[in-house]
Design a protein around this motif. Structure first.
Motif, PDB file in Angstrom:
ATOM      1  N   GLN A 171      -1.917 -36.439 -51.655  1.00  0.00           N
ATOM      2  CA  GLN A 171      -1.157 -36.515 -50.137  1.00  0.00           C
ATOM      3  C   GLN A 171      -0.513 -37.794 -49.606  1.00  0.00           C
ATOM      4  OE1 GLN A 171      -0.718 -33.482 -48.540  1.00  0.00           O
ATOM      5  NE2 GLN A 171      -1.744 -32.688 -50.318  1.00  0.00           N
ATOM      6  N   THR A 172      -1.098 -38.736 -50.308  1.00  0.00           N
ATOM      7  CA  THR A 172      -0.357 -40.124 -50.091  1.00  0.00           C
ATOM      8  C   THR A 172       0.825 -40.062 -50.770  1.00  0.00           C
ATOM      9  OG1 THR A 172      -1.456 -41.042 -52.014  1.00  0.00           O
ATOM     10  CG2 THR A 172      -2.706 -41.184 -49.876  1.00  0.00           C
ATOM     11  N   ALA A 216     -10.206 -44.370 -47.721  1.00  0.00           N
ATOM     12  CA  ALA A 216      -9.307 -44.214 -46.600  1.00  0.00           C
ATOM     13  C   ALA A 216      -8.248 -43.235 -47.187  1.00  0.00           C
ATOM     14  CB  ALA A 216      -8.748 -45.543 -46.410  1.00  0.00           C
ATOM     15  N   GLY A 217      -7.694 -43.425 -48.332  1.00  0.00           N
ATOM     16  CA  GLY A 217      -6.677 -42.364 -48.955  1.00  0.00           C
ATOM     17  C   GLY A 217      -7.137 -40.950 -49.023  1.00  0.00           C
ATOM     18  N   TRP A 218      -8.664 -40.780 -49.314  1.00  0.00           N
ATOM     19  CA  TRP A 218      -9.364 -39.596 -49.586  1.00  0.00           C
ATOM     20  C   TRP A 218      -9.345 -39.017 -48.135  1.00  0.00           C
ATOM     21  CZ3 TRP A 218     -11.048 -38.254 -54.611  1.00  0.00           C
ATOM     22  CH2 TRP A 218     -11.710 -37.073 -54.454  1.00  0.00           C
ATOM     23  N   ALA A 219      -9.676 -39.772 -47.297  1.00  0.00           N
ATOM     24  CA  ALA A 219      -9.924 -39.334 -45.739  1.00  0.00           C
ATOM     25  C   ALA A 219      -8.572 -38.722 -45.190  1.00  0.00           C
ATOM     26  CB  ALA A 219     -10.641 -40.252 -45.167  1.00  0.00           C
ATOM     27  N   TRP A 220      -7.671 -39.358 -45.450  1.00  0.00           N
ATOM     28  CA  TRP A 220      -6.250 -39.404 -44.867  1.00  0.00           C
ATOM     29  C   TRP A 220      -5.664 -37.957 -45.391  1.00  0.00           C
ATOM     30  CZ3 TRP A 220      -1.322 -38.851 -46.593  1.00  0.00           C
ATOM     31  CH2 TRP A 220      -0.356 -38.722 -45.378  1.00  0.00           C
ATOM     32  N   GLY A 221      -5.797 -37.956 -46.662  1.00  0.00           N
ATOM     33  CA  GLY A 221      -5.452 -36.887 -47.395  1.00  0.00           C
ATOM     34  C   GLY A 221      -6.011 -35.307 -47.082  1.00  0.00           C
ATOM     35  N   SER A 222      -7.435 -35.409 -46.836  1.00  0.00           N
ATOM     36  CA  SER A 222      -8.229 -34.448 -46.424  1.00  0.00           C
ATOM     37  C   SER A 222      -7.922 -33.998 -44.962  1.00  0.00           C
ATOM     38  CB  SER A 222      -9.850 -34.936 -46.462  1.00  0.00           C
ATOM     39  OG  SER A 222     -10.083 -35.237 -47.892  1.00  0.00           O
ATOM     40  N   ALA A 223      -7.691 -34.888 -43.963  1.00  0.00           N
ATOM     41  CA  ALA A 223      -7.017 -34.623 -42.870  1.00  0.00           C
ATOM     42  C   ALA A 223      -5.823 -33.986 -42.858  1.00  0.00           C
ATOM     43  CB  ALA A 223      -7.152 -35.932 -41.928  1.00  0.00           C
ATOM     44  N   ARG A 224      -5.072 -34.256 -43.555  1.00  0.00           N
ATOM     45  CA  ARG A 224      -3.656 -33.775 -43.867  1.00  0.00           C
ATOM     46  C   ARG A 224      -3.820 -32.441 -44.249  1.00  0.00           C
ATOM     47  NH1 ARG A 224       1.451 -33.838 -47.110  1.00  0.00           N
ATOM     48  NH2 ARG A 224       3.235 -34.276 -45.778  1.00  0.00           N
TER      49      ARG A 224
END
Length: 517
Positions: A171-172, A216-224
């Motif tokens: 997602q990033t 951080a990237g994993w959490a942001w992508g999961s939220a998206r």
């Protein structure tokens, strides 16, 4: 004597004692492991093994040429195993072209592996050592992959960032595209080596920073990904038709009518909702549609009154009576009239045209370049009555992340393709994964009609809404998701992020110099 190992001033440290062939063999295995990290297997944890090992192997030698050859062996392993499916195209007519397959695979793998050899040769030439060598090499490697995406028309297949397509990290790419994702993936994957062979505070700080970045990237992508697919205010249904015509049968005179009727039957099949548009694959029919109103009417009459997007060849009159052929997409209305057309602009070298064909024709070698297509003017957004504006792509064009921009922003992307050339190999799966990345990068739904599959609707976050599997006859009916707003990557493109990679690479080089002092 100082070696080029991570922290190693002593050449006796493993793997410095390895002979040439064991070292090259291990490097080749690293390349194979990085292939397994790519679709369709997507065994991305292997990156955390293969990248550190390759860094160790290239850092254990004393001469730049040895580092270059070691990385070249890894690249050859990666491209030979990752692009083996190209041989399938030579096996369609095995009697005529089968003998070329091994030469094509080995030649292509060895040539593309030079883009892996160069960054490691440069790093060795600069005598980079210490924990910041990882940052410098990740940047050099990324810049070399960026060059691979552009040099000689480019071939950005199997970029390092695609190893993460099945994870939330993909997602990033909506923020900074596939190249910056590749840089971060390489840097994070190499961090275990610092934990293993680093010294002092960096031995803990660098891996912890990499872990924090990954989290951080994993959490942001999961939220998206937790957000539902956006819905259009007025539902619009798309039908993608997949006839499953094998390439070695597709143009047989006795089977052309069979496949044509299959396309028409699938288009006319009853469904819960009448489609707003029907999409046929690349070169779905052998006729010149612009010159064949009967064929156009037969196609249009099978689509339940909806417009039809269909792939076919086109021929125009050129200078001195020369016929100019194009690989094209046509849009037909319910009467068979042509609403618009698009000519493929990024052609496959040696598949759809011969490089330097103008020069060869000027030398009187027209026979050698005969059959080549001519490129269209470039990306366009097509408008059809009652159909949301879309960006048309034909097959190969979907692999170029930097060529998704047209004169205005579309509401969705339409790709017609014929992956039948590559059978049931990894090729169609890799191609499909890249379509998913384009959807993420642009924040646009992506509709894909493929002759033998994979036909699918992909939402703006790269999730599969509905699909028809590989080598299966049928169609996909699904509502078109709404687009997202323009992503950061759609607005900014690659250049700001490439500039950032250059800066980080220079920073890594400077820090390596300070480490040596």
């Amino acid at each position: 004597m100082t070696t080029l190992s991570e922290t190693a001033p002593r050449p006796a440290a493993w793997p410095a004692g390895l002979g040439r062939w064991p070292r090259l063999g291990l490097a080749f295995a690293c390349g194979v492991a990085l292939t397994l990290a790519q679709p369709p297997l997507s065994l991305w944890p292997l990156c955390f093994l293969a990248v550190p090992l390759l860094l160790m192997l290239t850092g254990s030698v004393t001469r730049p040429v040895q580092a270059g050859w070691t990385a070249w062996a890894a690249g050859t392993g990666f491209f030979a195993t990752g692009l083996y499916w190209i041989a399938e195209a030579f096996l369609v007519d095995i009697a005529r072209h089968g003998w070329m397959a091994p030469f094509a695979i080995l030649g292509l793998a060895g040539g593309l592996a030079l883009f892996w050899a160069l960054p490691f040769w440069v790093a060795a030439r600069l005598r980079l050592a210490g924990p910041w060598r990882l940052l410098a090499i990740a940047a050099l490697w990324t810049l070399s992959e960026y060059a691979r995406s552009h040099v000689l028309t480019g071939f950005p297949w199997a970029l390092p960032g695609y190893a993460w397509v099945e994870t939330p990290l993909a997602q990033t790419a909506s923020l900074f595209g596939p190249h910056m994702l590749g840089f971060l993936g390489l840097a994070v994957s190499g961090a275990p080596l610092i934990a293993l062979r680093g010294r002092g505070a960096t031995r803990i700080a660098v891996p912890l920073a990499a872990l924090a970045l990954l989290a951080a990237g994993w959490a942001w992508g999961s939220a998206r990904l937790a957000a539902p697919a956006p819905q259009r205010e007025t539902p619009f249904v798309v039908r993608m038709v997949q006839p499953n015509a094998p390439q070695n049968e597709k143009w047989r005179g006795d089977l052309i009518p069979v496949f044509f009727e299959r396309l028409r039957t699938l288009s006319n099949a009853p469904g819960p909702v009448t489609p707003g548009v029907v999409i046929w694959p690349e070169t779905a029919v052998p006729w010149l549609l612009a010159e064949d109103p009967r064929a156009r009417l037969a196609i249009a009459s099978s689509a339940q009154g909806a417009p039809v997007i269909v792939g076919a060849r086109k021929v125009d009159e050129g200078p001195r009576g020369r016929r100019i052929w194009s690989n094209s997409l046509f849009a037909l209305d319910a009467s068979g009239a042509i609403l618009g057309s698009y000519d493929k602009h990024h052609l496959v070298p040696f598949g759809e045209y011969v490089p330097l064909n103008g020069l060869l024709a000027g030398l009187g070698l027209e026979g050698f370049v005969g059959g080549s297509f001519s490129p269209g003017p470039g990306p366009v957004v097509m408008s059809l009555p009652g159909v949301p504006d879309f960006l048309p792509l034909i097959c190969y064009e979907a692999i170029f992340p930097h060529e998704m921009q047209a004169d205005r922003r579309p509401e969705w992307i339409v790709q017609i393709t014929n992956d039948a050339w590559f059978g049931s190999s990894a090729g169609p799966y890799q191609h499909f994964a890249q379509a998913r990345m384009r959807a993420i990068e642009q924040g646009l739904p992506f509709a894909r009609a493929a002759n033998t599959g994979i036909s699918a609707m992909i939402d703006p976050m790269g999730r599969i809404v509905a699909k028809r599997p590989l080598l299966e006859q049928g169609y996909v009916d699904t509502e078109l998701p709404a687009p997202l707003g323009p992503t950061l990557y759609a607005r900014a493109g690659d250049l700001p992020w490439v500039a950032l990679v250059v800066f980080l690479g220079l920073t890594g080089i400077v820090l390596c110099r300070k480490f040596e002092q």
